[in-house]
Design a protein around this motif. Structure first.
Motif, PDB file in Angstrom:
ATOM      1  N   TRP A 145     -25.978 -14.857 -43.761  1.00 48.38           N
ATOM      2  CA  TRP A 145     -24.787 -14.839 -44.624  1.00 48.38           C
ATOM      3  C   TRP A 145     -24.319 -13.420 -44.905  1.00 48.38           C
ATOM      4  CZ3 TRP A 145     -22.078 -19.018 -45.030  1.00 48.38           C
ATOM      5  CH2 TRP A 145     -22.688 -20.267 -45.022  1.00 48.38           C
ATOM      6  N   ILE A 146     -25.290 -12.523 -45.147  1.00 47.26           N
ATOM      7  CA  ILE A 146     -24.893 -11.148 -45.454  1.00 47.26           C
ATOM      8  C   ILE A 146     -24.186 -10.530 -44.249  1.00 47.26           C
ATOM      9  CG2 ILE A 146     -25.794  -8.835 -45.962  1.00 47.26           C
ATOM     10  CD1 ILE A 146     -25.728 -10.736 -48.354  1.00 47.26           C
ATOM     11  N   LEU A 147     -24.689 -10.839 -43.059  1.00 44.80           N
ATOM     12  CA  LEU A 147     -24.031 -10.302 -41.861  1.00 44.80           C
ATOM     13  C   LEU A 147     -22.656 -10.928 -41.659  1.00 44.80           C
ATOM     14  CD1 LEU A 147     -24.795  -8.212 -39.652  1.00 44.80           C
ATOM     15  CD2 LEU A 147     -26.477  -8.659 -41.398  1.00 44.80           C
ATOM     16  N   ALA A 148     -22.488 -12.214 -42.045  1.00 46.05           N
ATOM     17  CA  ALA A 148     -21.161 -12.818 -41.962  1.00 46.05           C
ATOM     18  C   ALA A 148     -20.201 -12.064 -42.874  1.00 46.05           C
ATOM     19  CB  ALA A 148     -21.222 -14.300 -42.342  1.00 46.05           C
ATOM     20  N   ALA A 149     -20.660 -11.769 -44.109  1.00 45.19           N
ATOM     21  CA  ALA A 149     -19.793 -11.065 -45.059  1.00 45.19           C
ATOM     22  C   ALA A 149     -19.474  -9.665 -44.567  1.00 45.19           C
ATOM     23  CB  ALA A 149     -20.463 -11.004 -46.437  1.00 45.19           C
ATOM     24  N   ASN A 150     -20.516  -8.930 -44.121  1.00 45.25           N
ATOM     25  CA  ASN A 150     -20.264  -7.564 -43.680  1.00 45.25           C
ATOM     26  C   ASN A 150     -19.408  -7.531 -42.415  1.00 45.25           C
ATOM     27  OD1 ASN A 150     -21.125  -5.032 -41.937  1.00 45.25           O
ATOM     28  ND2 ASN A 150     -21.248  -4.507 -44.108  1.00 45.25           N
ATOM     29  N   SER A 151     -19.655  -8.479 -41.500  1.00 45.04           N
ATOM     30  CA  SER A 151     -18.856  -8.493 -40.273  1.00 45.04           C
ATOM     31  C   SER A 151     -17.396  -8.807 -40.569  1.00 45.04           C
ATOM     32  CB  SER A 151     -19.422  -9.532 -39.299  1.00 45.04           C
ATOM     33  OG  SER A 151     -20.712  -9.155 -38.898  1.00 45.04           O
ATOM     34  N   TRP A 152     -17.176  -9.602 -41.637  1.00 41.04           N
ATOM     35  CA  TRP A 152     -15.776  -9.878 -42.002  1.00 41.04           C
ATOM     36  C   TRP A 152     -15.081  -8.585 -42.418  1.00 41.04           C
ATOM     37  CZ3 TRP A 152     -12.518  -9.331 -46.166  1.00 41.04           C
ATOM     38  CH2 TRP A 152     -11.293 -10.003 -46.061  1.00 41.04           C
ATOM     39  N   ILE A 175     -15.922 -16.884 -41.378  1.00 42.27           N
ATOM     40  CA  ILE A 175     -17.385 -16.726 -41.305  1.00 42.27           C
ATOM     41  C   ILE A 175     -17.808 -16.329 -39.890  1.00 42.27           C
ATOM     42  CG2 ILE A 175     -19.586 -17.955 -41.468  1.00 42.27           C
ATOM     43  CD1 ILE A 175     -18.223 -19.609 -43.738  1.00 42.27           C
ATOM     44  N   PHE A 176     -17.285 -17.048 -38.895  1.00 44.33           N
ATOM     45  CA  PHE A 176     -17.620 -16.712 -37.499  1.00 44.33           C
ATOM     46  C   PHE A 176     -16.569 -15.756 -36.960  1.00 44.33           C
ATOM     47  CE2 PHE A 176     -19.531 -20.798 -38.443  1.00 44.33           C
ATOM     48  CZ  PHE A 176     -20.838 -20.552 -38.081  1.00 44.33           C
ATOM     49  N   ASN A 177     -16.435 -14.620 -37.678  1.00 42.28           N
ATOM     50  CA  ASN A 177     -15.410 -13.646 -37.303  1.00 42.28           C
ATOM     51  C   ASN A 177     -15.836 -12.941 -36.015  1.00 42.28           C
ATOM     52  OD1 ASN A 177     -16.952 -11.135 -38.171  1.00 42.28           O
ATOM     53  ND2 ASN A 177     -17.008 -12.402 -40.005  1.00 42.28           N
ATOM     54  N   PRO A 178     -14.912 -12.219 -35.369  1.00 42.94           N
ATOM     55  CA  PRO A 178     -15.193 -11.742 -34.012  1.00 42.94           C
ATOM     56  C   PRO A 178     -16.478 -10.946 -33.834  1.00 42.94           C
ATOM     57  CG  PRO A 178     -12.886 -11.417 -34.556  1.00 42.94           C
ATOM     58  CD  PRO A 178     -13.547 -11.915 -35.809  1.00 42.94           C
ATOM     59  N   ALA A 181     -20.889 -12.747 -34.067  1.00 39.84           N
ATOM     60  CA  ALA A 181     -21.739 -13.324 -33.030  1.00 39.84           C
ATOM     61  C   ALA A 181     -22.697 -12.302 -32.421  1.00 39.84           C
ATOM     62  CB  ALA A 181     -20.881 -13.946 -31.928  1.00 39.84           C
ATOM     63  N   TRP A 182     -22.293 -11.019 -32.369  1.00 40.85           N
ATOM     64  CA  TRP A 182     -23.199  -9.992 -31.843  1.00 40.85           C
ATOM     65  C   TRP A 182     -23.929  -9.239 -32.935  1.00 40.85           C
ATOM     66  CZ3 TRP A 182     -24.907 -10.224 -27.206  1.00 40.85           C
ATOM     67  CH2 TRP A 182     -24.092 -10.730 -26.173  1.00 40.85           C
ATOM     68  N   ARG A 183     -23.257  -9.018 -34.075  1.00 40.71           N
ATOM     69  CA  ARG A 183     -23.888  -8.200 -35.110  1.00 40.71           C
ATOM     70  C   ARG A 183     -25.033  -8.941 -35.797  1.00 40.71           C
ATOM     71  NH1 ARG A 183     -21.115  -6.317 -39.302  1.00 40.71           N
ATOM     72  NH2 ARG A 183     -21.957  -4.223 -39.270  1.00 40.71           N
ATOM     73  N   PHE A 184     -24.923 -10.270 -35.919  1.00 40.54           N
ATOM     74  CA  PHE A 184     -26.009 -11.009 -36.561  1.00 40.54           C
ATOM     75  C   PHE A 184     -27.309 -10.945 -35.749  1.00 40.54           C
ATOM     76  CE2 PHE A 184     -28.118 -15.248 -36.668  1.00 40.54           C
ATOM     77  CZ  PHE A 184     -28.942 -14.962 -37.740  1.00 40.54           C
ATOM     78  N   PRO A 185     -27.271 -11.308 -34.446  1.00 43.27           N
ATOM     79  CA  PRO A 185     -28.548 -11.182 -33.711  1.00 43.27           C
ATOM     80  C   PRO A 185     -29.048  -9.744 -33.659  1.00 43.27           C
ATOM     81  CG  PRO A 185     -26.748 -11.779 -32.222  1.00 43.27           C
ATOM     82  CD  PRO A 185     -26.218 -11.912 -33.619  1.00 43.27           C
ATOM     83  N   HIS A 186     -28.118  -8.776 -33.631  1.00 41.19           N
ATOM     84  CA  HIS A 186     -28.502  -7.368 -33.604  1.00 41.19           C
ATOM     85  C   HIS A 186     -29.324  -7.030 -34.843  1.00 41.19           C
ATOM     86  CE1 HIS A 186     -28.283  -3.266 -32.317  1.00 41.19           C
ATOM     87  NE2 HIS A 186     -27.524  -2.860 -33.317  1.00 41.19           N
ATOM     88  N   MET A 187     -28.834  -7.468 -35.999  1.00 40.37           N
ATOM     89  CA  MET A 187     -29.526  -7.173 -37.259  1.00 40.37           C
ATOM     90  C   MET A 187     -30.837  -7.944 -37.355  1.00 40.37           C
ATOM     91  SD  MET A 187     -29.190  -5.305 -39.836  1.00 40.37           S
ATOM     92  CE  MET A 187     -30.551  -5.085 -40.956  1.00 40.37           C
ATOM     93  N   LEU A 188     -30.814  -9.211 -36.958  1.00 39.93           N
ATOM     94  CA  LEU A 188     -32.031 -10.025 -37.057  1.00 39.93           C
ATOM     95  C   LEU A 188     -33.148  -9.414 -36.210  1.00 39.93           C
ATOM     96  CD1 LEU A 188     -33.292 -12.543 -38.273  1.00 39.93           C
ATOM     97  CD2 LEU A 188     -32.540 -13.806 -36.264  1.00 39.93           C
ATOM     98  N   LEU A 189     -32.812  -9.055 -34.969  1.00 39.68           N
ATOM     99  CA  LEU A 189     -33.829  -8.431 -34.120  1.00 39.68           C
ATOM    100  C   LEU A 189     -34.272  -7.099 -34.719  1.00 39.68           C
ATOM    101  CD1 LEU A 189     -32.947  -9.059 -30.385  1.00 39.68           C
ATOM    102  CD2 LEU A 189     -34.276 -10.412 -31.974  1.00 39.68           C
ATOM    103  N   ILE A 237     -28.320  -6.388 -26.639  1.00 39.06           N
ATOM    104  CA  ILE A 237     -27.405  -6.804 -27.711  1.00 39.06           C
ATOM    105  C   ILE A 237     -26.699  -5.594 -28.318  1.00 39.06           C
ATOM    106  CG2 ILE A 237     -27.301  -7.835 -30.011  1.00 39.06           C
ATOM    107  CD1 ILE A 237     -29.556  -9.692 -29.130  1.00 39.06           C
ATOM    108  N   GLY A 238     -27.457  -4.515 -28.527  1.00 40.25           N
ATOM    109  CA  GLY A 238     -26.869  -3.315 -29.107  1.00 40.25           C
ATOM    110  C   GLY A 238     -25.746  -2.765 -28.242  1.00 40.25           C
ATOM    111  N   ASP A 239     -25.944  -2.811 -26.931  1.00 34.79           N
ATOM    112  CA  ASP A 239     -24.907  -2.381 -26.004  1.00 34.79           C
ATOM    113  C   ASP A 239     -23.625  -3.182 -26.237  1.00 34.79           C
ATOM    114  OD1 ASP A 239     -24.114  -0.851 -23.705  1.00 34.79           O
ATOM    115  OD2 ASP A 239     -24.116  -2.748 -22.609  1.00 34.79           O
TER     116      ASP A 239
END
Lengths: 471, 354
Positions: A145-152, A175-178, A181-189, A237-239
């Motif tokens: 959720w935090i990544l959804a907010a920050n990515s927005w 929520i599923f802003n552009p 999809a990449w920033r969430f897995p990036h942060m989780l990893l 993913i970072g790339d």
């Protein structure tokens, strides 16, 4: 227009408090997953070394989690305290998203952490395991959720602007802003990797000094296994995240590459930017490499330069470039270390290569450093906007008296540095004391407090007592 | 309609926070009055199992305002900057202190002070925050236009003391349920003293609201007045019940009384000032987020609230009953929580082995 000092102080305060907060989730999300895993392994295999691992890391986790919670509470209120106009403008979109974080994740963690930390002997091992899994699930949902907010804020979508306020038009798009999809897995990893370095580093220390070898080998092996899988995935993913910036936030990309003009095909290792004259005073470059990274092997593709962005919309190149370099160089070192780990494992020298253990001890905080570097890139690269392209940071700041802001800044710095020192001393003490050997041998401690704990303790049935100690 | 529903949920969060974190802050305040390390440790251990979940309501309250009433959130926090920050710092210290005490052998005095004083300061600051808000917030063009210390009115100081007394009463009531022995007896005396102070300070706060603050009190309408009188009577009955409960069994009576009084007191305040959200003038309609946000919040948070309440209930359920029952099976001087986080065996002290 607020005064420059007010804006700068507010930004520094937010940056400082968020960076402090971030170091704890960066460790505890991964540790929560790790704790659930080792407790599950203990239930499955009955190997006592897993219980020993669980009980040791639980101590580190408990205090780190508490620090993360209290520092996170501060941030919830800082949105309004220092950034009142921002809160009023973005509240209708970001408030509900963060609200979902609180009800689906924060409460889940907070509700079950008491059981996870203090429930040994009060609940059955199965309930303990469930509590561990729910805490881990909570920390992962929280990240989502935090990544959804920050990515927005990075790539706003699904909104309409009514009287200067962002109002929801399409929640799915918001929520599923552009970039989500990449920033969430990036942060989780990133947080899983950070925790793996912490675990790997501390286990390497025990291997180096020859204490608690069974405990250390199991943890070291798990941490390096995780790193061997996740670090290469993270590079990929970072790339993609970096190329997302090229598409959605060109100025951030321009600043992180460290070019002013758009004619450099090489990769900048070090630059000393001169912001006033829009040029680099020093620039150390590997020729052609940037073109190769941009998938043009002929070496003719140049990186775009920051000078093509109007000055009023340029981020600060110092912060963006070096934030990115810290993350990127750390990633390369991590990759090399993870790869070395694989090679040593295949050659069956993982537990005896002392030089590698020494190296791993030094690398203990590298994951957290990379996380902070990455966030500096993401957040300073978005400037001068707080909601990219739509709301400028200087229009989002509360009109506070500078005295209150300076006072609170001093208080934050003093309090947080004290807490940080306390936390490090606490972790070092816990490492010195080490895991409890009695966890391996003393059958009475197996299902802790089983006899005479009153009506609430379930039967300690699932924990096999006759198994020999693991390893 | 969505506005009213969301406002109700927001106030529910406030009430849950006061009920739950109120008692654990109160236990921290009472700890300052105790000199015995073993008892102090027991108080901290009681709080350690529940504080995360209790404090989460504060976070939800903040986010409920941010998402559902952004215009109010954006002005009341800058206006209440000082007390809110003081409260947050106090909460930081006490939260960390809880885990540090739990993880250490014996009772580390320094962290004990951090826990007790942190709880006291947080309680007082919360009362001041509410009193400062009720004293009125100067607005111009929807933005806070007052000075940093506008909140610091005599009324805010009064409500600050009232919050400390109320939380201490709630803490004592919970100690009656959770403890035995000396701590149980001391909780009765402390609870009675705190209750007397609560009655006096709460009555003074209620009576002074209209004359001493900028909050428009709208008790002229007969319907409101009737509801207000009923709620005040319920609150008074709750405090009376708590007074009877300290010293008599069953032990839960005092807690039930304090809970009823807290709920009725907050509801009474709401009846008196609705629909104003930030006194003197910013009301619900002007503060609320657009319908799209409120509907999302109502569905998303509404669906999850029962779950959240279940987590809270379950966490308290697992650690229900008298704490000593669990301690009986432990080596003396080491509690369950200490053992869970501190693997050093207690036996070298030469005390009883498990």
């Amino acid at each position: 227009m607020p005064s420059l000092t007010l804006l700068l102080l507010s930004r520094w305060q937010f940056a400082f408090t968020v960076a402090f907060h971030m170091t704890f989730p960066a460790i505890t999300v991964g540790l929560a997953v790790f704790l659930a895993f080792v407790y599950g392994m203990y239930l499955r295999t009955g190997e006592r070394v897993y219980l020993q691992i669980f009980r040791f890391w639980k101590k580190i986790f408990a205090v780190g989690f508490a620090l993360g919670v209290v520092a996170g509470t501060v941030i919830t209120f800082e949105f309004g305290l220092n950034w009142g106009p921002y809160a009023a403008a973005t509240g209708p979109i970001l408030g509900p998203i963060i609200g979902m974080e609180v009800v689906t994740a924060f409460f889940l963690e907070a509700g079950f952490i008491g059981i996870m930390l203090y429930g040994d002997g009060r609940v059955s091992p199965r309930v303990m395991f469930t509590a561990c899994c729910l805490v881990a699930l909570g920390t992962v949902l929280s990240t989502t959720w935090i990544l959804a907010a920050n990515s927005w804020m990075q790539t706003p979508a699904g909104y309409r602007i009514v009287a200067g306020q962002f109002q929801p038009a399409d929640w799915v798009a918001a929520i599923f802003n552009p970039s989500f999809a990449w920033r969430f897995p990036h942060m989780l990893l990133a947080v899983l990797i950070s925790a793996a370095w912490l675990i790997g580093g501390i286990c390497a220390y025990y291997l180096l000094v020859g204490r608690h070898l069974g405990f250390a080998r199991r943890g070291f092996s798990l941490a390096l296994g995780v790193l061997a899988l996740l670090v290469p995935a993270q590079l990929y993913i970072g790339d993609n995240v970096a190329f997302l910036d090229l598409a959605y936030q060109p100025p951030k990309f321009e600043a992180l590459e460290g070019n002013w003009t758009s004619d450099n095909t090489g990769y900048n290792l070090i630059v000393v930017p001169d912001l006033a004259h829009q040029r680099n005073l020093v620039q150390i470059t590997i020729p052609k490499l940037d073109s190769v990274i941009a998938k043009d092997l002929s070496g003719h593709t140049a990186a775009p330069g920051l000078a093509q962005t109007p000055r009023s919309e340029q981020p600060n190149m110092w912060a963006v470039f070096y934030g990115f370099r810290v993350m990127f160089y750390a990633a390369l070192v991590m990759f090399a270390a993870a790869l070395t780990g694989v090679v040593l494992r295949l050659r069956r020298r993982l537990y005896v290569a002392r030089w590698f253990h020494r190296w791993m001890v030094w690398l203990t905080p590298i994951g957290v450093a990379a996380v902070i570097g990455g966030w500096v890139t993401a957040e300073t690269g978005r400037q001068p906007f707080v909601v990219y392209g739509l709301l400028r940071t200087d229009q989002a700041v509360s009109h506070l008296a500078p005295a209150s802001l300076i006072g609170s800044m001093i208080a934050f710095v003093l309090v947080y540095l004290t807490l940080y020192a306390t936390w490090i001393v606490y972790v070092i003490r816990a490492i010195r004391r080490g895991p409890d050997p009695a966890d391996l041998t003393d059958p009475a401690r197996l299902a802790e407090g089983a006899p005479g704990t009153g009506d609430t303790a379930d039967k300690p049935g699932t924990a096999p007592a006759a198994e020999p100690p693991g390893v | 309609m969505a506005q009213i529903a969301w406002y109700a949920i927001t106030l529910f969060c406030l009430a849950m926070y006061v009920l739950l974190d109120g008692y654990d802050l109160g236990i921290g305040v009472l700890l300052l009055a105790d000199r015995d390390d073993e008892r102090r440790r027991e108080m901290v251990e009681l709080v350690a199992t529940a504080w995360d979940g209790n404090e989460s309501w504060l976070v939800l309250l903040g986010v409920a305002l941010f998402g559902g009433l952004p215009a109010a959130y954006g002005v009341l926090l800058p206006a209440l900057y000082v007390p809110v920050l003081v409260m947050l710092f106090a909460i930081i210290f006490r939260g960390v202190a809880i885990e540090m005490i739990s993880a250490a052998p014996g009772f580390p005095r320094g962290w004990g002070w951090a826990f007790g004083l942190g709880s006291l300061v947080a309680s007082f600051a919360q009362g001041v925050t509410l009193g400062g808000l009720l004293s009125g917030v100067a607005l111009r063009g929807g933005v806070f236009a007052g000075a940093s210390f506008d909140f610091l009115t005599p009324y805010a100081v009064l409500t600050g003391f009232a919050a400390v007394a109320l939380y201490a009463t709630a803490g004592a009531a919970v100690l009656r349920v959770k403890t035995e022995g000396a701590l149980y007896r001391r909780a009765m005396l402390a609870g009675r003293a705190a209750l007397v102070a609560t009655v006096a300070l709460a009555a003074a706060s209620a009576a002074a609201l209209a004359p001493a603050t900028a909050t428009p009190v709208r008790l002229g309408e007969p319907g409101r007045l009737a509801a207000f009188v009923v709620l005040v009577l319920v609150a008074a009955a709750g405090l009376g019940l708590a007074g009877r409960g300290f010293g008599r069994r069953p032990d839960w009576v005092a807690t039930a009384g304090v809970t009823a009084a807290e709920g009725a007191g907050l509801a009474g305040l709401l009846v008196a000032i609705y629909p104003v959200v930030v006194p003197p003038r910013l009301d619900l309609a002007a503060a609320a987020a657009p319908a799209g946000s409120l509907n999302f919040l109502l569905v998303g948070v509404g669906v999850n609230l029962p779950l959240v309440l279940f987590y809270n209930w379950y966490a308290h359920h697992v650690f229900r009953g008298k704490y000593r029952v669990l301690l009986a099976a432990r080596p003396t001087g080491q509690s369950a929580a200490a053992r869970a986080t501190d693997p050093t065996p207690a036996t070298p002290r030469g005390k009883v082995t498990p």
